[in-house]
Design an enzyme around this catalytic site. Sequence first.
Site, PDB file in Angstrom:
ATOM      1  N   CYS A  53       0.840  -1.197   0.000  1.00 46.26           N
ATOM      2  CA  CYS A  53       0.000   0.000   0.000  1.00 46.26           C
ATOM      3  C   CYS A  53       0.877   1.251   0.000  1.00 46.26           C
ATOM      4  O   CYS A  53       1.868   1.344   0.718  1.00 46.26           O
ATOM      5  CB  CYS A  53      -0.910  -0.002   1.226  1.00 46.26           C
ATOM      6  SG  CYS A  53      -2.034   1.409   1.284  1.00 46.26           S
TER       7      CYS A  53
ATOM      8  N   CYS B 138       0.148   5.507   6.525  1.00 41.95           N
ATOM      9  CA  CYS B 138      -0.442   5.313   7.856  1.00 41.95           C
ATOM     10  C   CYS B 138       0.643   4.831   8.813  1.00 41.95           C
ATOM     11  O   CYS B 138       1.246   3.773   8.601  1.00 41.95           O
ATOM     12  CB  CYS B 138      -1.583   4.309   7.797  1.00 41.95           C
ATOM     13  SG  CYS B 138      -2.856   4.702   6.573  1.00 41.95           S
TER      14      CYS B 138
ATOM     15  N   CYS C 160       0.557   1.127  10.200  1.00 45.01           N
ATOM     16  CA  CYS C 160       0.216  -0.015   9.344  1.00 45.01           C
ATOM     17  C   CYS C 160       1.434  -0.766   8.830  1.00 45.01           C
ATOM     18  O   CYS C 160       2.346  -0.187   8.235  1.00 45.01           O
ATOM     19  CB  CYS C 160      -0.633   0.470   8.174  1.00 45.01           C
ATOM     20  SG  CYS C 160      -1.253  -0.889   7.154  1.00 45.01           S
TER      21      CYS C 160
ATOM     22  N   CYS D 214     -15.809 -10.437   6.085  1.00 46.46           N
ATOM     23  CA  CYS D 214     -15.261  -9.144   5.673  1.00 46.46           C
ATOM     24  C   CYS D 214     -13.980  -9.351   4.872  1.00 46.46           C
ATOM     25  O   CYS D 214     -13.126 -10.151   5.256  1.00 46.46           O
ATOM     26  CB  CYS D 214     -14.961  -8.277   6.894  1.00 46.46           C
ATOM     27  SG  CYS D 214     -16.379  -8.062   7.992  1.00 46.46           S
TER      28      CYS D 214
ATOM     29  N   CYS E 192     -18.997  -7.876   4.042  1.00 40.75           N
ATOM     30  CA  CYS E 192     -18.440  -6.563   4.309  1.00 40.75           C
ATOM     31  C   CYS E 192     -17.121  -6.435   3.558  1.00 40.75           C
ATOM     32  O   CYS E 192     -16.422  -7.432   3.355  1.00 40.75           O
ATOM     33  CB  CYS E 192     -18.211  -6.386   5.818  1.00 40.75           C
ATOM     34  SG  CYS E 192     -17.433  -4.824   6.290  1.00 40.75           S
TER      35      CYS E 192
ATOM     36  N   CYS F 119     -19.763   0.816   8.462  1.00 45.67           N
ATOM     37  CA  CYS F 119     -18.955   0.329   9.586  1.00 45.67           C
ATOM     38  C   CYS F 119     -17.791   1.298   9.722  1.00 45.67           C
ATOM     39  O   CYS F 119     -16.948   1.395   8.824  1.00 45.67           O
ATOM     40  CB  CYS F 119     -18.466  -1.090   9.310  1.00 45.67           C
ATOM     41  SG  CYS F 119     -17.241  -1.711  10.501  1.00 45.67           S
TER      42      CYS F 119
ATOM     43  N   ARG G 172     -18.128  -2.917  17.997  1.00 46.58           N
ATOM     44  CA  ARG G 172     -17.351  -4.124  17.715  1.00 46.58           C
ATOM     45  C   ARG G 172     -16.006  -4.108  18.438  1.00 46.58           C
ATOM     46  O   ARG G 172     -15.231  -3.160  18.300  1.00 46.58           O
ATOM     47  CB  ARG G 172     -17.135  -4.269  16.199  1.00 46.58           C
ATOM     48  CG  ARG G 172     -16.404  -5.545  15.794  1.00 46.58           C
ATOM     49  CD  ARG G 172     -16.522  -5.790  14.298  1.00 46.58           C
ATOM     50  NE  ARG G 172     -17.911  -5.949  13.904  1.00 46.58           N
ATOM     51  CZ  ARG G 172     -18.542  -5.153  13.047  1.00 46.58           C
ATOM     52  NH1 ARG G 172     -17.907  -4.164  12.470  1.00 46.58           N
ATOM     53  NH2 ARG G 172     -19.813  -5.359  12.753  1.00 46.58           N
TER      54      ARG G 172
END
Length: 448
Positions: A153, A157, A160, A197, A230, A290, A365
């Site tokens: 990616c 972030c 991450c 998901c 999801c 979500c 969650r």
Amino acid sequence: MTRIILNAFRTLRNSNVSSTFCAKSNRTALSFRTFSASPAYDMEDDVPLSVPTAVVIDEYNAPRHQPIDNEPIVPRLPNNDRERNALFSDEYSRSMSGVTSTVRNDWTKPEIAEIYNLPFHELMHQASTTHRMYWDPSEVQQCTLLSIKTGGCTEDCSYCSQSTRHKTFVKPTPTMKVNKVLEAARRAKEAGSTRFCMGAAWREMGNKKNAFRHILEMVSGVNEMGMEVCCTLGMLDAQQAKQLKDAGLSAYNHNLDTSPEHYPKVISTRSYEDRLNTIANVRDAGISVCCGGILGLGEEKSDRVGLLHVLATLPEHPESVPINALVSVEGTTLGDDEDIDAVDVFDMSRMIATARIVMPRTMVRLSAGRLSFSDAEQYMMFQAGANSIFNGDTLLTTSNPAFEADTALFNKLGYVGKPAHRGPMVAPAELQGYVMVTEVKNQQQQVA
């Protein structure tokens, strides 16, 4: 107009109003009417109203749902969160055991901060009571998250492990084949998961037409298994959101991560507004949202309050709010920062409890970081109002309790999984008549 109704309600009991009580139904109906030679004003926009209005307040003890011929099946609400919430459009508040709860989108930061900073015992009492007024506390949704495209990616972030900006153990892999993803979904279903998901490590769906076509096949295939589906695929435009909806997508995850103020210290390659735009595209397509955040990003308590403020003042509360505890990964900016305190069970419980109070009809969650908490600590977080978990051995690239461990935990605590494509059970406290419901109805009156 909403402000007129609510302000009328707040002053109603100090006013000279009529009240009728029906012993048979245990309902108290109050009416408050505003008639004046001068026009009434909308207190929110300072605009004169064209006709006089009546505010009718109806208080009653649940249950709304009477058992039919001793039918043992517990009634359920609609599975779609918008349909579910529409049933309660006239509902102003619920009260039980000295706690009053209201679903609202006009929270202020000071109000949320006051809740967040309550003494822990009082916060837990209010959150647990709120949870029981709206939900069956024994029912917990089980979701499985699979990384269908790992690493590589381009985002920065700072937490991450999948970012190309960091040197971590994660090795980039291509997008999984459709049949492999469907096999993983079948295993998850057999293990008791009811929502599957799929996450892909990239900035946005963009112009990845071939990959998107495969993802649509995955969504359709999982949906045909009878599971809810999801995805978390980064930024989406309106057309992509609509295509996912048509393929059978139940929900879309797109976290805000933290407050708007702290966000630039965590991520610079995607703006907060970018995230809010994707959430709007998802919501407008009719997909459940979500959206939550992560604790342990070096944020202050005010940032946790700020995140909840953004979520609780969205046009519609998210269907679910995942609360994550950062799982530090060596090689990431935050993973190598020794000055950041670890997130403990009190941090998590306080955040979950506040989310439960300010968004009472939202599923909260318990997400990443759960492996670091004992069974007793997880129970405390469920008591704070969590009613959904991620299960399975891995959450994207970090460890998570195995299916067998969660099955044992559910058996120990007396929890049951929420079935796929079926709405939540009506709260037992509501069925048993312990919840006092107040409805406020605005009616326009004709003047003779």
